[in-house]
Design a protein around this motif. Structure first.
Motif, PDB file in Angstrom:
ATOM      1  N   GLU A 167      73.521  27.461   6.569  1.00  0.00           N
ATOM      2  CA  GLU A 167      73.073  27.442   7.955  1.00  0.00           C
ATOM      3  C   GLU A 167      71.561  27.484   8.142  1.00  0.00           C
ATOM      4  N   MET A 168      70.823  27.891   7.139  1.00  0.00           N
ATOM      5  CA  MET A 168      69.372  27.907   7.333  1.00  0.00           C
ATOM      6  C   MET A 168      68.639  27.557   6.047  1.00  0.00           C
ATOM      7  N   SER A 169      67.417  27.109   6.228  1.00  0.00           N
ATOM      8  CA  SER A 169      66.699  26.633   5.061  1.00  0.00           C
ATOM      9  C   SER A 169      66.013  27.764   4.301  1.00  0.00           C
ATOM     10  N   TYR A 170      65.500  28.773   4.986  1.00  0.00           N
ATOM     11  CA  TYR A 170      64.774  29.843   4.296  1.00  0.00           C
ATOM     12  C   TYR A 170      65.565  31.141   4.391  1.00  0.00           C
ATOM     13  N   THR A 171      65.371  32.025   3.417  1.00  0.00           N
ATOM     14  CA  THR A 171      66.154  33.266   3.438  1.00  0.00           C
ATOM     15  C   THR A 171      65.329  34.520   3.700  1.00  0.00           C
ATOM     16  N   CYS A 172      64.041  34.496   3.457  1.00  0.00           N
ATOM     17  CA  CYS A 172      63.230  35.673   3.754  1.00  0.00           C
ATOM     18  C   CYS A 172      61.745  35.311   3.754  1.00  0.00           C
ATOM     19  N   VAL A 173      60.949  36.230   4.309  1.00  0.00           N
ATOM     20  CA  VAL A 173      59.494  36.106   4.189  1.00  0.00           C
ATOM     21  C   VAL A 173      59.062  37.148   3.177  1.00  0.00           C
ATOM     22  N   MET A 174      58.180  36.774   2.285  1.00  0.00           N
ATOM     23  CA  MET A 174      57.603  37.748   1.351  1.00  0.00           C
ATOM     24  C   MET A 174      56.095  37.704   1.524  1.00  0.00           C
ATOM     25  N   LYS A 175      55.525  38.816   1.980  1.00  0.00           N
ATOM     26  CA  LYS A 175      54.071  38.857   2.135  1.00  0.00           C
ATOM     27  C   LYS A 175      53.453  39.647   0.990  1.00  0.00           C
ATOM     28  N   PHE A 176      52.425  39.093   0.380  1.00  0.00           N
ATOM     29  CA  PHE A 176      51.714  39.807  -0.681  1.00  0.00           C
ATOM     30  C   PHE A 176      50.286  40.073  -0.227  1.00  0.00           C
ATOM     31  N   GLY A 177      49.901  41.323  -0.244  1.00  0.00           N
ATOM     32  CA  GLY A 177      48.560  41.718   0.204  1.00  0.00           C
ATOM     33  C   GLY A 177      47.500  41.421  -0.836  1.00  0.00           C
ATOM     34  N   GLY A 178      46.253  41.662  -0.435  1.00  0.00           N
ATOM     35  CA  GLY A 178      45.114  41.367  -1.303  1.00  0.00           C
ATOM     36  C   GLY A 178      45.219  42.007  -2.673  1.00  0.00           C
ATOM     37  N   SER A 179      45.709  43.258  -2.711  1.00  0.00           N
ATOM     38  CA  SER A 179      45.784  43.940  -4.005  1.00  0.00           C
ATOM     39  C   SER A 179      46.835  43.289  -4.895  1.00  0.00           C
TER      40      SER A 179
END
Ligand SMILES: Nc1ncnc2c1ncn2[C@@H]1O[C@H](COP(=O)(O)OP(=O)(O)O)[C@@H](O)[C@H]1O
Ligand SMILES: N[C@@H](CC(=O)OP(=O)(O)O)C(=O)O
Length: 562
Positions: A81-93
């Motif tokens: 039903e959808m193309s993406y499954t999650c967002v993963m954000k990685f910070g500067g460190s």
């Protein structure tokens, strides 16, 4: 490389048959994500990466259909039903150098059944260095602009990283040249406007994402770089601290979905940046704004989960720089997280919970240096029956105003006038306590970037207020926010005031937020660290049970609250 990463494995035999997309109040979350299977609470977000799995992701991102990708990886569940499954954000460190970028790539590849959208911050301290370079350019003269130390540190870091990752340096060369030109331009103009400053700092995220996308491509994992200001993140024109506008959500969803349909690839998106609706210039969302980018994309696509990967084991009971004994908080509500962030916990951007709360998408805070740690799950509700205090937050260097009415205006007129002055200047008020004829409040300077401006504006505020009141301006104050179950405020206050009394600290203002998760105390800056450490000890490090804590001696010396 991904295929050699040694991590623990969650057995396939634990894959449940039932599948559900939504997280329940505090336990356990959408089930096809690997760290959620097995019902161990909370399950480490790690696994052994086999070369077949990496190959599966490579295939998934290049040509196969979505259902082909997940079949067999999550108990035969075919998701279409959808193309993406999650967002993963990685910070500067998390992406501070080539080594870190490799580890983050491994982490992403260790979940081949995921189709994540990746949001990245600038590498390490690049944003701080860009700001410093801009400040120096204002006064260094055009001929010296290309030898500003910070410019050379930024160049070295980024060129070294592309070299170590085996990426073609032309992915960032144009940006580095343009950055140098921009600093020369600032030096020539001898000024750095908020608009130029936003453009200047945007180079950090523009370069980190280009490097990372190119690196994934060299691994055979198809990735596509996106500049947020070109993919539909539309903001107000409030440079340095822009707000996301509603038009963002459909625009981002349309762009990411149509790209996936026409040519599937992992999106690598610049955090922190947007495009001003009126001027169309690049804006930034305030320091730490990549968290907000992640939750905005999560809401735009209605994803099951948003992950923010940091350099700590989740949201902690206190800033670890103040209390090294701070411990991870396993569960938080959106309200608690928002309050904690607003009152200064650097770990989350103050506005970042808004999109997640509005669309009821759980946010998981994880440690990219220690993926085995369970992290913190932030959701709409949690079991508060045992909760007393969740976290202690310190906001330093706060200005407090004591405003006592001269009774020229009635009570309504007085309050209205006071707040209209703040509205006019766009200054946020943090903590307020009122009586019929007086108001004590603290001002939030975080909306204002330049120090001179703050002083000028403070002078103006005081001048205006003095027309109707006697004003006492008190600088170098701190707000200590006790985030937790304010249904138990009597117990929290009793324990807190016992600590304060023992230390001989006077509380200058106290306020219980309407959100019912926060009690704020204003004290002198000079006493703040000591006070936070003592409070942390009393609430989180004591061997005593809550019951025993209720037995703090009541000898009549607990201070009154007014
Ligand atoms: N209550 C808290 N919980 C966790 N980290 C905190 C807290 N208060 C302050 N911090 C600081 O926030 C840092 C993580 O936030 P940030 O630097 O913005 O991460 P990133 O750049 O990875 O997004 C931690 O290294 C820690 O020093
Ligand atoms: N690079 C920006 C945006 C950001 O979110 O950074 P981080 O995720 O490293 O806090 C900043 O330093 O403010």
């Amino acid at each position: 490389m991904a295929s050699t990463m040694q991590l623990s494995w969650v057995s396939k035999s634990t894959v449940p048959v039932a599948l559900s997309r939504r997280v329940c109040c505090q336990c356990q979350p959408p089930l096809w994500l690997p760290w959620r299977i097995g019902f161990v609470t909370p399950v480490p977000l790690v696994r052994r990466v086999s070369s077949e799995r990496v190959a599966a992701l490579r295939v998934s991102c290049s040509k196969e259909t979505e259902s082909d990708v997940v079949e067999g990886e999550s108990g035969g569940f075919a998701e279409t039903e959808m193309s993406y499954t999650c967002v993963m954000k990685f910070g500067g460190s998390s992406v501070a150098n080539a080594e870190r970028m490799r580890e983050v790539a491994n982490l992403i590849l260790s979940f081949p059944e995921e189709r994540p959208i990746i949001v990245l911050s600038a590498m390490g301290k690049t944003t701080n260095m860009l700001l410093l370079a801009g400040e120096k350019a204002v006064s260094c003269g055009v001929t010296n602009a290309d030898s500003i130390d910070e410019l050379n540190i930024i160049k070295d870091l980024h060129l070294r990283t592309v070299e170590q990752l085996g990426v073609d340096r032309n992915v960032i060369e144009k940006h580095l040249e343009e950055l140098e030109q921009l600093l020369k331009g600032i030096a020539m103009m001898k000024e750095l406007t908020p608009r130029t400053q936003d453009y200047l700092v945007s180079f950090g995220e523009c370069m980190s994402t280009r490097i990372f996308a190119a690196y994934l491509n060299t691994l055979g994992v198809k990735a596509r770089q996106y500049d947020a200001f070109e993919m539909g993140i539309i903001t107000t024109d409030d440079f340095t601290n822009a707000d996301i506008l509603e038009a963002t959500y459909p625009a981002v969803a349309k762009r990411l979905h149509s790209d996936w349909v026409s040519d599937p690839a992992i999106p690598i998106v610049t955090g922190f940046l947007g495009k001003a609706r009126k001027s169309c210039a690049v804006t930034t969302l305030g320091r730490g704004g990549s968290d907000l980018t992640a939750t905005t994309i999560g809401k735009a696509l209605g994803l099951p989960e948003i992950q923010v990967w940091k350099d700590v084991d989740g949201v902690l009971t206190c800033d670890p720089n103040i209390c090294p004994q701070a411990k991870p908080v396993p569960y938080l509500t959106f309200d608690e997280a928002a309050e904690l962030a607003y009152f200064g916990a650097q770990v989350l951007h103050p506005q970042s919970m808004r999109p997640a709360r509005e669309s009821d998408i759980p946010v998981r805070v994880k440690n990219s240096y220690n993926p085995k740690a369970p992290g913190t799950l932030i959701a709409k509700t949690r079991d508060m029956s045992k909760a007393l205090l969740t976290s202690i937050v310190l906001k330093r260097n706060v200005t407090m105003l004591d405003i006592v009415s001269t009774r020229m205006l009635g009570q309504f007129g007085f309050l209205a006038k006071v707040f209209s002055i703040f509205e006019e200047l766009g200054i946020s008020v943090d903590v307020v306590a009122t009586s019929e004829v007086s108001i004590s409040l603290t001002l939030d300077p975080s909306k204002l970037w330049s120090r001179e401006l703050i002083q000028q504006e403070l002078d103006y505020v005081v001048e205006e207020l003095e027309k109707i009141a006697v004003v006492n301006l008190l600088k170098t104050r701190s707000i200590i926010s006790l985030i937790g179950n304010v249904q138990k405020s009597s117990l929290i206050l009793e324990k807190a005031f016992h600590v304060l009394r023992t230390l001989g600290i006077t509380v200058q203002m106290i306020s219980q937020g309407a959100s019912k998760v926060n009690i704020s105390l204003v004290i002198n800056d000079s006493e703040a660290d000591q006070c936070v450490r003592a409070l942390h000890k009393a609430f989180f490090e004591s061997e005593l049970s809550e019951l025993e804590n209720e037995c703090i001696p009541r000898n009549g010396s607990v201070p009154a609250l007014s």
